[in-house]
Design a protein around this motif. Structure first.
Motif, PDB file in Angstrom:
ATOM      1  N   LYS A 110      -7.310  -4.906  -5.199  1.00  0.00           N
ATOM      2  CA  LYS A 110      -5.833  -5.594  -5.373  1.00  0.00           C
ATOM      3  C   LYS A 110      -5.647  -5.807  -6.900  1.00  0.00           C
ATOM      4  O   LYS A 110      -6.454  -6.362  -7.590  1.00  0.00           O
ATOM      5  N   LYS A 111      -4.423  -5.556  -7.424  1.00  0.00           N
ATOM      6  CA  LYS A 111      -4.114  -5.998  -8.691  1.00  0.00           C
ATOM      7  C   LYS A 111      -3.132  -7.176  -8.291  1.00  0.00           C
ATOM      8  O   LYS A 111      -3.307  -8.093  -9.326  1.00  0.00           O
ATOM      9  N   GLU A 112      -2.334  -7.367  -7.172  1.00  0.00           N
ATOM     10  CA  GLU A 112      -1.661  -8.517  -7.074  1.00  0.00           C
ATOM     11  C   GLU A 112      -1.985  -8.967  -5.703  1.00  0.00           C
ATOM     12  O   GLU A 112      -2.378  -8.499  -4.816  1.00  0.00           O
ATOM     13  N   ASP A 113      -1.991 -10.337  -5.389  1.00  0.00           N
ATOM     14  CA  ASP A 113      -2.278 -10.918  -4.464  1.00  0.00           C
ATOM     15  C   ASP A 113      -1.313 -10.255  -3.011  1.00  0.00           C
ATOM     16  O   ASP A 113      -2.059 -10.105  -1.901  1.00  0.00           O
ATOM     17  N   THR A 114      -0.215  -9.669  -3.283  1.00  0.00           N
ATOM     18  CA  THR A 114       0.592  -9.006  -2.133  1.00  0.00           C
ATOM     19  C   THR A 114       0.361  -7.725  -2.139  1.00  0.00           C
ATOM     20  O   THR A 114       0.885  -6.919  -1.309  1.00  0.00           O
ATOM     21  N   ASP A 115      -0.635  -7.099  -2.806  1.00  0.00           N
ATOM     22  CA  ASP A 115      -1.122  -5.358  -2.501  1.00  0.00           C
ATOM     23  C   ASP A 115      -1.429  -5.194  -1.332  1.00  0.00           C
ATOM     24  O   ASP A 115      -2.405  -6.044  -0.766  1.00  0.00           O
ATOM     25  N   MET A 116      -0.971  -4.295  -0.597  1.00  0.00           N
ATOM     26  CA  MET A 116      -1.640  -3.550   0.671  1.00  0.00           C
ATOM     27  C   MET A 116      -2.742  -2.775   0.372  1.00  0.00           C
ATOM     28  O   MET A 116      -2.533  -1.935  -0.578  1.00  0.00           O
ATOM     29  N   VAL A 117      -3.974  -2.830   1.271  1.00  0.00           N
ATOM     30  CA  VAL A 117      -5.141  -2.085   0.830  1.00  0.00           C
ATOM     31  C   VAL A 117      -5.196  -1.247   2.205  1.00  0.00           C
ATOM     32  O   VAL A 117      -5.447  -1.683   3.326  1.00  0.00           O
ATOM     33  N   PRO A 118      -5.489   0.041   1.946  1.00  0.00           N
ATOM     34  CA  PRO A 118      -5.983   0.948   3.106  1.00  0.00           C
ATOM     35  C   PRO A 118      -7.031   0.533   3.782  1.00  0.00           C
ATOM     36  O   PRO A 118      -8.147   0.501   3.177  1.00  0.00           O
ATOM     37  N   VAL A 119      -7.077   0.360   5.218  1.00  0.00           N
ATOM     38  CA  VAL A 119      -8.384   0.139   5.872  1.00  0.00           C
ATOM     39  C   VAL A 119      -8.476   0.695   7.079  1.00  0.00           C
ATOM     40  O   VAL A 119      -7.598   1.197   7.559  1.00  0.00           O
ATOM     41  N   THR A 120      -9.797   0.973   7.773  1.00  0.00           N
ATOM     42  CA  THR A 120      -9.883   1.584   9.182  1.00  0.00           C
ATOM     43  C   THR A 120     -10.573   0.303   9.901  1.00  0.00           C
ATOM     44  O   THR A 120     -11.785   0.050   9.225  1.00  0.00           O
TER      45      THR A 120
END
Length: 127
Positions: free
Chosen positions: A75-85
């Motif tokens: 994350k660059k910002e707290d609100t960034d979404m990250v791809p997960v499985t």
């Protein structure tokens, strides 16, 4: 001695997640868990998993906090979404509860990936 040391060294390779294998695992185990791939975010006491077809509220528990800790590196910002499985238990929310129709409880973290830097689906507001 050098030969023995060289032979005993272990090459570590990145493990690829086979979604079909995990879907089969979910089905074969008949444990009620499903495998989902999507974008995860936890911010201001709310956790969300967005797949290509649905948005789920995520139960805030120990496993959710483990997933959040793993996503922080990307994350660059707290609100960034990250791809997960993840493997999850999916259920319908209570009628008197706010939020999305379905919630998921994370049971197993399979993969956390870096977000695509070329993805341009984020709208930022500035003053």
């Amino acid at each position: 001695m050098c030969l023995a040391l060289f032979i005993s060294c272990k090459n570590e390779t990145k493990q690829e997640v086979n979604l079909e294998e995990n879907r089969a695992k979910s089905f074969d185990q008949n444990d009620g868990f499903i495998t989902l791939k999507g974008d995860f975010v936890y911010f201001a006491d709310a956790a969300v998993l967005q797949t290509s077809t649905e948005i789920y509220g995520v139960v805030i528990d120990k496993n959710m906090h483990k997933l959040d800790a793993q996503t922080k590196a990307f994350k660059k910002e707290d609100t960034d979404m990250v791809p997960v499985t993840v493997r999850v238990r999916k259920f319908e929310k209570n009628k008197d509860e706010e939020g999305w129709q379905y919630k998921v409880e994370i049971k197993e973290i399979l993969k956390v990936e870096a977000p695509d830097p070329n993805k341009e689906d984020v709208i930022k507001l500035a003053n």
